[in-house]
Design a protein around this motif. Structure first.
Motif, PDB file in Angstrom:
ATOM      1  N   LEU A  42       0.809  -1.662   0.182  1.00 38.30           N
ATOM      2  CA  LEU A  42      -0.560  -0.205   0.177  1.00 38.30           C
ATOM      3  C   LEU A  42       0.961   1.041  -0.105  1.00 38.30           C
ATOM      4  CD1 LEU A  42      -2.800   1.592   0.340  1.00 38.30           C
ATOM      5  CD2 LEU A  42      -2.590   1.152   2.472  1.00 38.30           C
ATOM      6  N   VAL A  99       5.587   0.009  -5.539  1.00 34.92           N
ATOM      7  CA  VAL A  99       4.364  -1.215  -5.474  1.00 34.92           C
ATOM      8  C   VAL A  99       4.535  -2.524  -5.753  1.00 34.92           C
ATOM      9  CG1 VAL A  99       2.821  -0.420  -7.467  1.00 34.92           C
ATOM     10  CG2 VAL A  99       1.916  -0.709  -5.503  1.00 34.92           C
ATOM     11  N   ARG A 112       2.686  -5.808  -7.531  1.00 36.92           N
ATOM     12  CA  ARG A 112       2.297  -6.067  -8.099  1.00 36.92           C
ATOM     13  C   ARG A 112       1.170  -6.173  -8.163  1.00 36.92           C
ATOM     14  NH1 ARG A 112       3.985 -10.756 -11.652  1.00 36.92           N
ATOM     15  NH2 ARG A 112       2.881 -12.567  -9.613  1.00 36.92           N
ATOM     16  N   ASP A 113       0.164  -6.720  -6.905  1.00 37.33           N
ATOM     17  CA  ASP A 113      -0.991  -6.575  -6.706  1.00 37.33           C
ATOM     18  C   ASP A 113      -1.116  -5.127  -5.584  1.00 37.33           C
ATOM     19  OD1 ASP A 113       0.550  -7.416  -4.538  1.00 37.33           O
ATOM     20  OD2 ASP A 113      -0.744  -9.103  -4.132  1.00 37.33           O
ATOM     21  N   GLY A 114      -0.082  -4.674  -5.368  1.00 38.22           N
ATOM     22  CA  GLY A 114      -0.545  -3.621  -4.251  1.00 38.22           C
ATOM     23  C   GLY A 114      -1.424  -2.392  -4.620  1.00 38.22           C
ATOM     24  N   LEU A 115      -1.393  -1.659  -4.122  1.00 35.97           N
ATOM     25  CA  LEU A 115      -2.661  -0.152  -4.192  1.00 35.97           C
ATOM     26  C   LEU A 115      -1.993   0.744  -3.757  1.00 35.97           C
ATOM     27  CD1 LEU A 115      -5.524  -0.007  -4.832  1.00 35.97           C
ATOM     28  CD2 LEU A 115      -5.835   0.064  -2.005  1.00 35.97           C
ATOM     29  N   THR A 160      -3.204   5.111  -2.991  1.00 37.56           N
ATOM     30  CA  THR A 160      -4.652   5.876  -2.818  1.00 37.56           C
ATOM     31  C   THR A 160      -3.788   7.288  -2.910  1.00 37.56           C
ATOM     32  OG1 THR A 160      -4.064   5.576  -0.349  1.00 37.56           O
ATOM     33  CG2 THR A 160      -5.852   3.975  -1.278  1.00 37.56           C
ATOM     34  N   TRP A 186      -1.787   2.023 -14.520  1.00 37.54           N
ATOM     35  CA  TRP A 186      -2.949   1.974 -13.681  1.00 37.54           C
ATOM     36  C   TRP A 186      -4.448   1.319 -13.736  1.00 37.54           C
ATOM     37  CZ3 TRP A 186      -0.556   1.878  -8.804  1.00 37.54           C
ATOM     38  CH2 TRP A 186       0.925   2.423  -9.058  1.00 37.54           C
ATOM     39  N   HIS A 246      -9.336   0.902  -9.273  1.00 38.56           N
ATOM     40  CA  HIS A 246     -10.057  -0.017  -7.946  1.00 38.56           C
ATOM     41  C   HIS A 246     -11.085   0.761  -7.237  1.00 38.56           C
ATOM     42  CE1 HIS A 246      -7.674  -3.725  -8.125  1.00 38.56           C
ATOM     43  NE2 HIS A 246      -7.549  -2.962 -10.142  1.00 38.56           N
ATOM     44  N   SER A 254      -4.511   0.462  -8.855  1.00 36.63           N
ATOM     45  CA  SER A 254      -3.579  -0.633  -8.453  1.00 36.63           C
ATOM     46  C   SER A 254      -3.496  -1.628 -10.295  1.00 36.63           C
ATOM     47  CB  SER A 254      -4.783  -1.741  -7.647  1.00 36.63           C
ATOM     48  OG  SER A 254      -3.705  -3.371  -8.209  1.00 36.63           O
ATOM     49  N   GLN A 288      -2.636  -4.259 -10.921  1.00 30.91           N
ATOM     50  CA  GLN A 288      -3.474  -5.159 -11.598  1.00 30.91           C
ATOM     51  C   GLN A 288      -5.031  -4.046 -11.982  1.00 30.91           C
ATOM     52  OE1 GLN A 288      -3.514  -8.654  -9.023  1.00 30.91           O
ATOM     53  NE2 GLN A 288      -2.078  -9.427  -9.850  1.00 30.91           N
TER      54      GLN A 288
END
Length: 265
Positions: free
Chosen positions: A135, A176, A178-181, A183, A203, A206, A227, A229
C-alpha cells in the motif's frame, strides 16, 4: 486506557489531539486538515504488510494507518521538508506504534530507486510478485505554480513544481507491489486528470469516492485507489455534512475511532 487518559489531559495548542495519538504540526507548512483525515480513514488496507506514505508532512496519515492496521504492518514515510520530517519523527516516537513507523527525510524521486523494486522491476527477466509496498498513500501537492506564499516550505507543500503528479505516479510504480494499491486525495478536476494520466501509465482504478461538503452540493474532492492489476471499480459518494450543516452519519462512521469527540450529528 488511552481514551480515558486523553479525556483528562489538557489539549495542546501546537497540534491536533486524536483519540489514540497526538499530531504536533507547528513546524509543518501544511497542518492537519480534512483531506488527510479523509485519506487516512478511507484508504483500504487489504492485506498489505508494508505501507509507504509519500509526502508525509507531520505524519498524520501514517499514524492513522498504523492505528487501523494489524500489529505486524510496517509503515515507512518520506518527507522532503527537514522540519516536517523531524516533527513527523517526533510524532511517531510519541505514538503507541513507534516501533512500526519510520521517517525518511528526502525526495521520493531519490528514495524510489534505492528502495525495494515494485511491480515494474525485472528480476531475471520476470516480475517479482513479492517485491514492493502493498500500500502506498499520498496527499500530494495539487496547486499549479502561481503566486508564492510567504513560506518556501508551504510553496513546496502546496505546488506541484517539486513533485508533479506524473513523477509521483512513476515513483509509486517503482515501489508498489504487483498486487498493491496506491491511494490519493485530490480536488475533483485534478483527480480526473490524474486518472487519465495513471491509466496511460498502466494503473487501474479500483476505488473512487467523490466527496461533497454538503448533501446536494457539487463534489469538490475525490479519493482514488489505483492498482497495477486490473479489477472492478468500487464507486461511492460521501457528503461531509447533511443539509442542516451537521456532520453526516456517513462521515461520522468513517472517522469513528479518530476524533477525540465524535462530530455531532
Amino acid at each position: 486506557m488511552i481514551e480515558s487518559l486523553k479525556q483528562t489531559m489538557p489539549l495542546r495548542r501546537d497540534g491536533f489531539t486524536f483519540r489514540q495519538f497526538f499530531v504536533a504540526h507547528d513546524r509543518c507548512a501544511m497542518k492537519v486538515g480534512t483531506d488527510g483525515v479523509l485519506l487516512g480513514a478511507w484508504t483500504p488496507l487489504g492485506t498489505a504488510r508494508r505501507v509507504l506514505d509519500i509526502g508525509a508532512g507531520c505524519g498524520l496519515i501514517a499514524l492513522m494507518v498504523a492505528q487501523r492496521a494489524d500489529p505486524g504492518v510496517r509503515i515507512d514515510a518520506v518527507e522532503l521538508d527537514p522540519a516536517a520530517a523531524g516533527q513527523a519523527g517526533e510524532n511517531f516516537a510519541a505514538s503507541p506504534w513507534s516501533s512500526r513507523l519510520r521517517i525518511f527525510n528526502g525526495d521520493i524521486l531519490d528514495f524510489a530507486p534505492q528502495a525495494t523494486p515494485g511491480f515494474s522491476a525485472q528480476r531475471g527477466g520476470k516480475e517479482d510478485p513479492g517485491a514492493g509496498y502493498g500500500l502506498i498513500v499520498s496527499n500530494p501537492p495539487y496547486f499549479p505554480v502561481g503566486l508564492a506564499t510567504r513560506s518556501a516550505e508551504r510553496d513546496k507543500a502546496r505546488y506541484t513544481a517539486t513533485l508533479t503528479h506524473r513523477r509521483l505516479l512513476d515513483a509509486a510504480r517503482r515501489l508498489v507491489a504487483r498486487d498493491g494499491l496506491l491511494t490519493l486525495v485530490l480536488p475533483t478536476a485534478t483527480g480526473e486528470e490524474v486518472i487519465a494520466m495513471a491509466q496511460r501509465g498502466g494503473w487501474h482504478l479500483h476505488y473512487r469516492t467523490d466527496v461533497a461538503d454538503r448533501a446536494g452540493k457539487p463534489c469538490h474532492r475525490v479519493l482514488l485507489g489505483f492498482s497495477p492489476q486490473a479489477g472492478e471499480l468500487t464507486y461511492t459518494t460521501l457528503a461531509l455534512r447533511a443539509g442542516d450543516g451537521a456532520y453526516s452519519a456517513a462521515y461520522r462512521a468513517l472517522t469513528d475511532g479518530f476524533y477525540l469527540s465524535r462530530p455531532a450529528g
